[in-house]
Motif scaffolding. Structure first.
Motif, short mmCIF file in Angstrom:
data_model
loop_
_atom_site.label_atom_id
_atom_site.label_comp_id
_atom_site.label_asym_id
_atom_site.label_seq_id
_atom_site.Cartn_x
_atom_site.Cartn_y
_atom_site.Cartn_z
N PRO A 1 0.80 -1.22 0.00
CA PRO A 1 0.00 0.00 0.00
C PRO A 1 0.85 1.28 0.00
O PRO A 1 0.56 2.21 -0.74
CB PRO A 1 -0.82 -0.10 1.28
CG PRO A 1 -0.77 -1.52 1.68
CD PRO A 1 0.47 -2.10 1.10
N ALA A 2 1.86 1.34 0.81
CA ALA A 2 2.70 2.55 0.86
C ALA A 2 3.99 2.37 0.05
O ALA A 2 4.88 3.19 0.12
CB ALA A 2 3.05 2.87 2.31
N GLY A 3 4.05 1.30 -0.71
CA GLY A 3 5.27 0.99 -1.46
C GLY A 3 5.57 1.97 -2.57
O GLY A 3 6.72 2.11 -2.98
N ARG A 4 4.56 2.65 -3.07
CA ARG A 4 4.79 3.60 -4.16
C ARG A 4 5.62 4.80 -3.69
O ARG A 4 6.12 5.57 -4.51
CB ARG A 4 3.46 4.06 -4.73
CG ARG A 4 2.77 2.96 -5.48
CD ARG A 4 1.58 3.47 -6.26
NE ARG A 4 1.02 2.39 -7.03
CZ ARG A 4 -0.02 1.67 -6.67
NH1 ARG A 4 -0.63 1.92 -5.53
NH2 ARG A 4 -0.46 0.71 -7.43
N ILE A 5 5.75 4.96 -2.39
CA ILE A 5 6.51 6.09 -1.86
C ILE A 5 8.01 5.75 -1.75
O ILE A 5 8.86 6.56 -2.08
CB ILE A 5 5.96 6.49 -0.47
CG1 ILE A 5 4.51 6.93 -0.61
CG2 ILE A 5 6.81 7.59 0.15
CD1 ILE A 5 3.82 7.15 0.72
N TRP A 6 8.33 4.52 -1.34
CA TRP A 6 9.73 4.22 -1.01
C TRP A 6 10.31 3.02 -1.76
O TRP A 6 11.43 2.58 -1.47
CB TRP A 6 9.87 3.98 0.49
CG TRP A 6 8.99 2.90 1.05
CD1 TRP A 6 7.74 3.05 1.52
CD2 TRP A 6 9.30 1.51 1.14
NE1 TRP A 6 7.24 1.85 1.92
CE2 TRP A 6 8.19 0.88 1.70
CE3 TRP A 6 10.41 0.73 0.82
CZ2 TRP A 6 8.14 -0.49 1.94
CZ3 TRP A 6 10.36 -0.63 1.07
CH2 TRP A 6 9.23 -1.22 1.62
#
Length: 163
Positions: free
Chosen positions: A80-85
């Motif tokens: 879910p938050a992988g697109r950031i880091w």
């Protein structure tokens, strides 16, 4: 006993200098030549930096790099938050890929026998023809030295002397 760091005189049975607080516990042992030897235990692992390159190690490092690459892509697509880091995982991925490829290339070069460079084949030396004779100059027939022909610029400075 004197402190080797600051030169302050201390009592013989102290562990620290009273002026600079440096450790003096090994000074008496160093003066007597009986320093303790640190045992090499399994706790300290020596790195194999000077180990010759091998093909299996290179393949293993390249696969670790590919693993990081696939994990970074999976984090980008499915976390879910992988697109950031996700792109931060590319740093170890390319580092391990580079190490693996360089070790594979080095191992392949070590397997090939070393061929010394061949000497350059130079063409056979040809005789240099004699220069054409200077017009108005005859080589002496005897062992005397001949006078060189007059210079072109020899009489040009006489023009300046007349004024």
């Amino acid at each position: 006993m004197y402190c080797p760091k600051c030169g302050t005189e201390n009592f013989d049975n102290v562990n620290f200098c009273r002026s600079c607080r440096s450790n003096l516990s090994l000074v008496p042992q160093a003066l007597s030549g009986q320093l303790p030897v640190e045992p090499t235990s399994g706790k300290r692992r020596q790195r194999d930096r000077h180990k010759p390159p091998s093909l299996p190690d290179g393949i293993q490092k390249a696969f670790v790099g590919l693993g990081f690459l696939f994990v970074s892509l999976a984090v980008m697509l499915f976390a879910p938050a992988g697109r950031i880091w996700w792109f931060w995982l590319l740093i170890p991925a390319f580092m391990w890929l580079g190490k693996g490829i360089s070790e594979i290339v080095a191992a392949k070069q070590m397997q090939q026998p070393f061929m010394p460079p061949q000497p350059l084949q130079t063409p056979p030396q040809q005789a240099i023809p004699a220069p054409p004779p200077i017009i108005g100059y005859q080589a002496p027939q005897t062992g005397e030295l001949a006078q060189p022909p007059p210079s072109v610029t020899e009489s040009t400075t006489k023009l300046f002397d007349e004024h």
